[in-house]
Scaffold this motif. Structure first.
Motif, short mmCIF file in Angstrom:
data_model
loop_
_atom_site.label_atom_id
_atom_site.label_comp_id
_atom_site.label_asym_id
_atom_site.label_seq_id
_atom_site.Cartn_x
_atom_site.Cartn_y
_atom_site.Cartn_z
N GLN A 53 -7.48 4.44 -5.07
CA GLN A 53 -7.04 5.36 -4.03
C GLN A 53 -5.58 5.71 -4.27
O GLN A 53 -4.78 4.87 -4.65
CB GLN A 53 -7.20 4.69 -2.66
CG GLN A 53 -6.85 5.58 -1.50
CD GLN A 53 -7.18 4.90 -0.18
OE1 GLN A 53 -7.62 3.77 -0.15
NE2 GLN A 53 -6.93 5.59 0.89
N VAL B 252 -1.85 6.40 -3.34
CA VAL B 252 -0.93 5.95 -2.29
C VAL B 252 0.46 6.42 -2.66
O VAL B 252 0.88 6.28 -3.80
CB VAL B 252 -0.94 4.41 -2.19
CG1 VAL B 252 0.06 3.94 -1.17
CG2 VAL B 252 -2.33 3.92 -1.83
N ARG C 278 -8.57 0.15 -3.28
CA ARG C 278 -8.60 0.50 -1.87
C ARG C 278 -8.30 -0.69 -0.96
O ARG C 278 -7.68 -0.56 0.08
CB ARG C 278 -9.98 1.08 -1.54
CG ARG C 278 -10.08 1.60 -0.14
CD ARG C 278 -11.31 2.44 0.03
NE ARG C 278 -11.28 3.00 1.37
CZ ARG C 278 -12.25 2.85 2.24
NH1 ARG C 278 -13.34 2.21 1.91
NH2 ARG C 278 -12.15 3.37 3.44
N ARG C 279 -8.70 -1.89 -1.39
CA ARG C 279 -8.53 -3.06 -0.54
C ARG C 279 -7.08 -3.46 -0.34
O ARG C 279 -6.77 -4.19 0.60
CB ARG C 279 -9.33 -4.24 -1.08
CG ARG C 279 -8.92 -4.65 -2.46
CD ARG C 279 -9.93 -5.62 -3.06
NE ARG C 279 -9.74 -5.73 -4.48
CZ ARG C 279 -8.93 -6.61 -5.05
NH1 ARG C 279 -8.24 -7.45 -4.31
NH2 ARG C 279 -8.81 -6.65 -6.36
N ILE C 280 -6.17 -2.98 -1.23
CA ILE C 280 -4.76 -3.33 -1.05
C ILE C 280 -3.89 -2.12 -0.78
O ILE C 280 -2.66 -2.22 -0.79
CB ILE C 280 -4.22 -4.11 -2.27
CG1 ILE C 280 -4.30 -3.24 -3.51
CG2 ILE C 280 -4.92 -5.41 -2.45
CD1 ILE C 280 -3.48 -3.80 -4.64
N ALA C 281 -4.50 -0.96 -0.54
CA ALA C 281 -3.73 0.26 -0.31
C ALA C 281 -2.79 0.13 0.89
O ALA C 281 -1.63 0.53 0.83
CB ALA C 281 -4.67 1.45 -0.11
N LYS C 282 -3.27 -0.46 1.96
CA LYS C 282 -2.45 -0.61 3.16
C LYS C 282 -1.27 -1.54 2.90
O LYS C 282 -0.15 -1.28 3.34
CB LYS C 282 -3.32 -1.18 4.30
CG LYS C 282 -2.61 -1.34 5.59
CD LYS C 282 -2.89 -0.19 6.50
CE LYS C 282 -2.26 -0.45 7.85
NZ LYS C 282 -2.51 0.59 8.79
N ALA C 283 -1.49 -2.62 2.17
CA ALA C 283 -0.42 -3.57 1.86
C ALA C 283 0.64 -2.91 0.99
O ALA C 283 1.84 -3.17 1.14
CB ALA C 283 -0.99 -4.79 1.15
N GLN D 26 1.41 0.33 1.02
CA GLN D 26 2.14 1.26 1.88
C GLN D 26 3.16 0.51 2.74
O GLN D 26 4.24 1.01 3.01
CB GLN D 26 1.17 2.03 2.77
CG GLN D 26 0.40 3.09 2.05
CD GLN D 26 -0.61 3.78 2.94
OE1 GLN D 26 -1.01 3.24 3.97
NE2 GLN D 26 -1.00 4.97 2.56
N LEU D 27 2.81 -0.70 3.17
CA LEU D 27 3.70 -1.48 4.01
C LEU D 27 4.78 -2.22 3.21
O LEU D 27 5.69 -2.80 3.79
CB LEU D 27 2.91 -2.49 4.84
CG LEU D 27 1.94 -1.88 5.86
CD1 LEU D 27 1.09 -2.97 6.51
CD2 LEU D 27 2.69 -1.09 6.91
#
Length: 57
Positions: free
Chosen positions: A28, A30, A41-46, A48-49
């Protein structure tokens, strides 16, 4: 009519297993600091943060 199962030889078992392939991980896009990275995808949020270093991917 049902037929009893037969024992499969070791050579046939290993040949069958060797044909198994896993799928590629879906990546994904980012954005981090204006740059676009492709990460799983499983670490995309991490990412971004800022919890995960993007340079490892």
């Amino acid at each position: 009519m049902a037929v009893p199962k037969r024992r499969m030889s070791r050579a046939n078992t290993r040949a069958r297993r060797s044909q198994w392939k896993s799928n590629n991980v879906a990546l994904q896009e980012v954005k981090v600091n204006g740059r676009v990275y492709n990460v799983p995808r499983r670490i995309a949020k991490a990412v971004q943060l800022g919890l995960v270093d993007v340079e490892k991917f």
